[in-house]
Scaffold this motif. Structure first.
Motif, short mmCIF file in Angstrom:
data_model
loop_
_atom_site.label_atom_id
_atom_site.label_comp_id
_atom_site.label_asym_id
_atom_site.label_seq_id
_atom_site.Cartn_x
_atom_site.Cartn_y
_atom_site.Cartn_z
N ASP A 90 1.45 -13.83 19.22
CA ASP A 90 1.09 -15.00 20.27
C ASP A 90 2.02 -15.51 21.67
O ASP A 90 3.38 -15.12 21.14
CB ASP A 90 1.09 -16.93 19.25
CG ASP A 90 1.27 -17.91 20.23
OD1 ASP A 90 1.78 -17.90 21.29
OD2 ASP A 90 0.96 -18.77 20.28
N ARG B 240 -8.66 -20.95 17.58
CA ARG B 240 -7.47 -20.50 17.86
C ARG B 240 -8.51 -21.03 20.01
O ARG B 240 -7.48 -21.77 20.41
CB ARG B 240 -7.39 -19.14 19.20
CG ARG B 240 -6.39 -18.88 17.89
CD ARG B 240 -5.39 -18.73 17.57
NE ARG B 240 -4.24 -19.13 16.94
CZ ARG B 240 -3.25 -19.11 16.57
NH1 ARG B 240 -2.70 -20.32 17.71
NH2 ARG B 240 -2.68 -20.20 15.47
N SER C 70 2.22 -16.80 24.11
CA SER C 70 2.71 -17.85 25.12
C SER C 70 4.55 -18.46 25.72
O SER C 70 5.24 -18.29 26.51
CB SER C 70 2.55 -18.95 24.44
OG SER C 70 0.68 -19.07 24.19
N TRP D 57 -3.07 -13.94 22.44
CA TRP D 57 -3.14 -15.16 22.76
C TRP D 57 -2.37 -15.61 22.90
O TRP D 57 -1.21 -16.31 23.16
CB TRP D 57 -3.77 -16.02 20.77
CG TRP D 57 -4.92 -15.29 20.22
CD1 TRP D 57 -4.95 -14.72 19.23
CD2 TRP D 57 -6.23 -15.89 20.83
NE1 TRP D 57 -6.34 -14.47 18.94
CE2 TRP D 57 -7.02 -15.27 19.54
CE3 TRP D 57 -7.07 -16.52 21.61
CZ2 TRP D 57 -7.96 -15.43 19.62
CZ3 TRP D 57 -8.34 -16.97 21.82
CH2 TRP D 57 -8.69 -16.48 21.31
N ARG E 213 -1.37 -19.85 25.46
CA ARG E 213 -1.65 -21.21 25.67
C ARG E 213 -0.92 -21.63 26.61
O ARG E 213 0.52 -21.37 26.52
CB ARG E 213 -1.57 -22.04 24.33
CG ARG E 213 -1.93 -22.88 24.97
CD ARG E 213 -2.02 -23.91 23.23
NE ARG E 213 -1.20 -24.29 22.72
CZ ARG E 213 -1.27 -24.88 21.39
NH1 ARG E 213 -2.24 -25.43 21.17
NH2 ARG E 213 0.57 -24.74 21.21
N GLY F 36 -6.50 -24.69 22.19
CA GLY F 36 -6.27 -24.55 24.43
C GLY F 36 -5.81 -22.78 24.39
O GLY F 36 -5.88 -23.13 25.40
N TYR F 37 -6.00 -22.43 23.62
CA TYR F 37 -5.39 -20.99 23.35
C TYR F 37 -6.47 -19.95 24.79
O TYR F 37 -8.02 -20.30 24.43
CB TYR F 37 -5.55 -19.93 22.36
CG TYR F 37 -4.01 -20.07 21.81
CD1 TYR F 37 -2.92 -19.45 22.23
CD2 TYR F 37 -4.35 -21.37 21.14
CE1 TYR F 37 -1.99 -19.70 21.79
CE2 TYR F 37 -2.96 -22.17 20.03
CZ TYR F 37 -1.48 -21.06 20.38
OH TYR F 37 -0.40 -21.10 20.43
N THR G 175 -1.82 -28.38 26.59
CA THR G 175 -2.89 -28.57 25.51
C THR G 175 -3.10 -30.07 25.17
O THR G 175 -3.16 -30.46 25.60
CB THR G 175 -1.31 -28.39 24.12
OG1 THR G 175 -1.04 -29.03 23.73
CG2 THR G 175 -0.41 -27.51 24.44
N ARG H 261 -9.71 -26.68 27.28
CA ARG H 261 -9.94 -25.48 26.28
C ARG H 261 -10.90 -24.74 26.46
O ARG H 261 -12.19 -25.28 27.65
CB ARG H 261 -10.23 -25.94 24.67
CG ARG H 261 -10.58 -26.88 24.92
CD ARG H 261 -11.36 -27.54 23.70
NE ARG H 261 -10.56 -28.27 23.15
CZ ARG H 261 -10.43 -29.02 22.47
NH1 ARG H 261 -10.81 -30.20 22.81
NH2 ARG H 261 -8.79 -30.22 21.90
#
Length: 755
Positions: free
Chosen positions: A373, A315, A375, A336, A338, A319-320, A342, A299
């Motif tokens: 998000d 966040r 991801s 964001w 990730r 781990g974002y 994580t 992170r």
């Protein structure tokens, strides 16, 4: 003592050793090499025996042993390796010989039989005039030239040329000239020699009643080992020379010879580079990473002071990383992101039953902050990119799609429906068409000129609005695909091409193909000299796989068969892993990583390392099958080395059964001066202390260690410390450091996170 394999350590009851290793003091020959005369005399006694005696019988013979050269096959191993570069300041270089008897085959002098006649000398840069760069250079001479030198400034060994077999006089040997002062400091004292050579016998380790595994090859044998008496603690190159001490028996008391130069035979030589670094050792690097103030989770550390919690810091803790994001309207904002790795367990998010079909379906809108998000959408898009760029994925997808289309074509031929459902009414149906004007339309089409047809009035369109209608047979096939038994049959027909596709989109295979920038979106998450543990997000892996399978869909039948492929895939397995970015990876690329859990019997059991790869010069990635309770890092086993441990101390070992097991005691004890107490400088040039005083000198190591071992109950009151026992004590144990949830610095593998 026992030597473990790469997954175990001596003294660990959960591990199985590979070898049973025995150390012996020496292997002295009954008679050293040289020329001998055997005389047989007869003496007859009795009353009737006269005074005449039988003449004696004499037979001369020679025990031929290596003297001025050794064969390359005699050398089994060298440490440090030739041209190696590293922090060797805790290691005594050594040379292992296949010829067990070699160190004791000859004598230093006729009066000093039983002592080793060879020694391993270590020379630093600028110490040898003929080799100022310490590259292991030597001079080549014939034996006759070597022993017949008339230079009054050169001290030669006391060996008479006439005692050398004549056929060796014109053979060549390699020599080096050592300044007398350096010779006096560096050459082992007479009392030190026995402790610098020993015998090592390696046997396959077998518990009572056990048998060896079929086909297993064990590295066994009998070896002699020659250890240097100098630690390479000065930065720069060192040259190691295995020299002959034969003929120098009068100069092994530490006194400087009268002549300024001593010429010695070098039987073998190599060089390496020392880069002393207190923080560059295996244990120091691991501990430095364990004490990282940023923690061991993958992170970004927020810049706000502790206690200033915001939505953004929450966040980051999950781990974002913030990334640039462009909305469909063209507005630029941030989102964001990730990756699959994580620091916490990723929570479940809703997903379409048939999987993601477009990247937009994988976007997650964060209502509390009004940003996206991205991801899983990024994972989906990456999957499509991999499918187009990876040859294995592209081939597997293409083969599956082609096979599915062929099966669909055959199915359509079998399921195509006729125009009417009453086959006996074809005649009536024809008359109905004719009554509806079919004949007139056919006559008009046949008699109208082509030009008029091109420029004439409007005709009814051949394609109805809304696109090409689906043939009834396609609708029927799609309907059949909703039936469970039909789907099972189609899956069986596609099995030969489903298997390569399933293998190509395997979770571990896809993660291995994922670029590092998608795994670690911000380099600050993994700074130099850092260790990060993580969970693998199964939903990220699913989105990646959906992106791969969405490639190449052109028809509704392709989409229907694609759902069959989805159904054949297993859910992603729970994986964890680690990323290590450190000089440890560069210096120990074979570092042993052991994830373990507690088995049903209460003993530790290893987890499978499903993927391990070194990315770049100093980055290691490992993936584990399951969630470990602890992870151990072991220094790779590259043979037995000799030296000191962390803190300039020697970890004492048992000399009684079980021999070699750690006593959990250090020598010298904590609070006292370390091993430097027994070191002296080389050459008297003001350099740091590097040369060991073993059994001679004002405060030698061997007698002091014997006192400590007697106090520990490992030696009797009058028992000396033998060369073999001393070798056991000097063995450098491979370092092993364990990370577990009970330690303050260990990661918590089982803590769920928030979305």
């Amino acid at each position: 003592m026992t030597q473990p394999d790469a997954s175990g350590s001596a003294g660990d009851e959960t591990e199985t050793p590979r070898f049973d290793i025995h150390f012996h003091d020496d292997h002295v020959a009954p008679a050293p090499g040289g020329l001998y005369r055997l005389t047989l005399e007869h003496e007859v006694s009795g009353d009737k025996v006269g005074s005449d005696k039988l003449p004696p019988v004499q037979q001369e013979f020679e025990i031929r042993t290596p003297q001025f050269t050794i064969d390359a096959s005699f050398v089994h191993a060298l440490h440090p390796a030739p041209a190696a570069v590293g922090a060797f300041d805790r290691v005594l270089p050594h040379l292992t010989l296949n010829r067990l008897i070699l160190p004791w085959e000859r004598a230093v002098s006729p009066e000093l039989t039983g002592l080793p006649w060879i020694a391993l000398l270590l020379f630093a840069e600028e110490e040898l005039p003929g080799d100022p760069k310490a590259q292991g250079r030597t001079d080549t001479r014939t034996v006759r030239e070597f022993l017949s030198t008339t230079d009054g400034d050169v001290l030669l060994p006391r060996i008479d040329l006439d005692d050398v077999p004549p056929e060796l006089w014109d053979s060549t040997c390699t020599t080096l000239d050592v300044p007398a002062a350096l010779f006096a400091e560096l050459v082992p004292r007479r009392a030190d020699l026995p402790f610098l050579c020993h015998v090592r016998k390696v046997r396959p380790w077998q518990p009572p009643g056990a048998t060896a595994a079929s086909g297993e090859t064990l590295e066994i044998g009998d070896y002699s080992v020659v250890v240097a008496n100098r630690f390479p603690r000065t930065a720069g190159r060192y040259a190691a020379h295995l020299v002959s001490l034969e003929g120098f028996g009068d100069h092994l008391a530490g006194q400087q010879p009268a002549r300024p130069v001593v010429r010695m035979v070098s039987l073998w030589s190599w060089s390496f580079e020392a880069r002393p670094d207190p923080t560059g050792h295996f244990d120091a690097l691991i501990r430095h990473m364990a004490e990282d103030p940023a923690g061991l989770g993958l992170r970004l550390s927020p810049s706000q002071p502790a206690g200033a919690r915001t939505a953004a810091t929450d966040r980051l803790d999950l781990g974002y990383a913030p990334v640039d994001y462009v909305l469909p309207s063209g507005e630029r904002t941030f989102g964001w992101y990730r990756g699959p790795f994580t620091p916490v367990v990723a929570p479940a998010v809703p997903r379409p039953v048939e999987g993601y079909r477009q990247a937009d379906e994988a976007l997650v809108y964060l209502t509390d902050t009004g940003v996206f998000d991205v991801s899983y959408a990024a994972a989906f898009t990456l999957g499509r990119s991999l499918a187009l760029s990876d040859d294995t994925l592209a081939a597997a997808l293409s083969a599956f799609r082609s096979r599915a289309r062929r099966i669909a074509g055959r199915a359509l031929m079998r399921t195509r429906t006729p125009l009417t459902t009453a086959p006996g009414q074809a005649h009536e149906r024809f008359h109905e068409l004719m009554a509806g004007g079919l004949g007139h339309r056919l006559h008009a089409a046949a008699t109208t000129p082509a030009a008029e047809a091109r420029t004439g009035g409007a005709t009814a369109p051949r394609i109805r609005a809304g696109g090409v209608p689906r043939p009834p047979a396609v609708e029927a096939l799609l309907e059949r695909l909703r039936d469970g038994r039909a789907r099972q049959g189609l899956r069986a027909a596609l099995s030969a091409h489903l298997a390569p596709l399933i293998s190509a989109v395997d979770q571990v295979q896809l993660l291995a193909a994922t670029p590092l920038s998608h795994l670690v979106p911000d380099a600050r998450m993994l700074p130099p000299e850092s260790l990060r543990f993580f969970h693998v997000d199964p939903q990220w892996c699913t989105a990646l796989r959906d992106g791969v399978l969405s490639t190449g869909i052109g028809t509704s039948l392709d989409a229907a068969f694609n759902r069959l492929a989805h159904e054949a895939l297993d859910d992603p397995q729970p994986l964890t892993g680690l990323l290590m970015r450190s000089a440890l990876v560069r210096n120990w690329p074979d570092v042993v990583v052991e994830p373990r859990i507690t088995g049903n019997n209460g003993k530790p059991e290893p987890l499978t390392v499903v993927h391990r790869v070194i990315v770049g010069p100093d980055l290691l990635l490992c993936l584990f099958e399951g969630v470990p309770e602890e992870v151990r890092f072991r220094e790779p086993h590259e043979g037995i080395h000799f030296g000191v441990d962390e803190g300039e101390r020697i970890g004492l070992r048992r000399l009684t059964e079980p021999v070699g097991e750690s006593l959990r005691q250090s020598f010298p004890p904590e609070g006292e001066e370390g091993i430097t107490r027994f070191l002296r400088a080389a050459g008297g040039d003001g350099g740091g202390p590097e040369i060991l005083d073993l059994a001679a000198g004002d405060d030698p190591l061997v007698p002091a260690m014997a006192v400590a071992l007697r106090a520990a109950g490992q030696l009797g009151p009058d028992d000396p410390l033998s060369p073999a026992a001393f070798a056991v004590e000097l063995v450098n144990a491979p370092q092993c450091i364990t990370f577990s949830p009970s330690s303050a610095s260990a990661p918590a593998f089982d803590q769920p996170g928030r979305q």
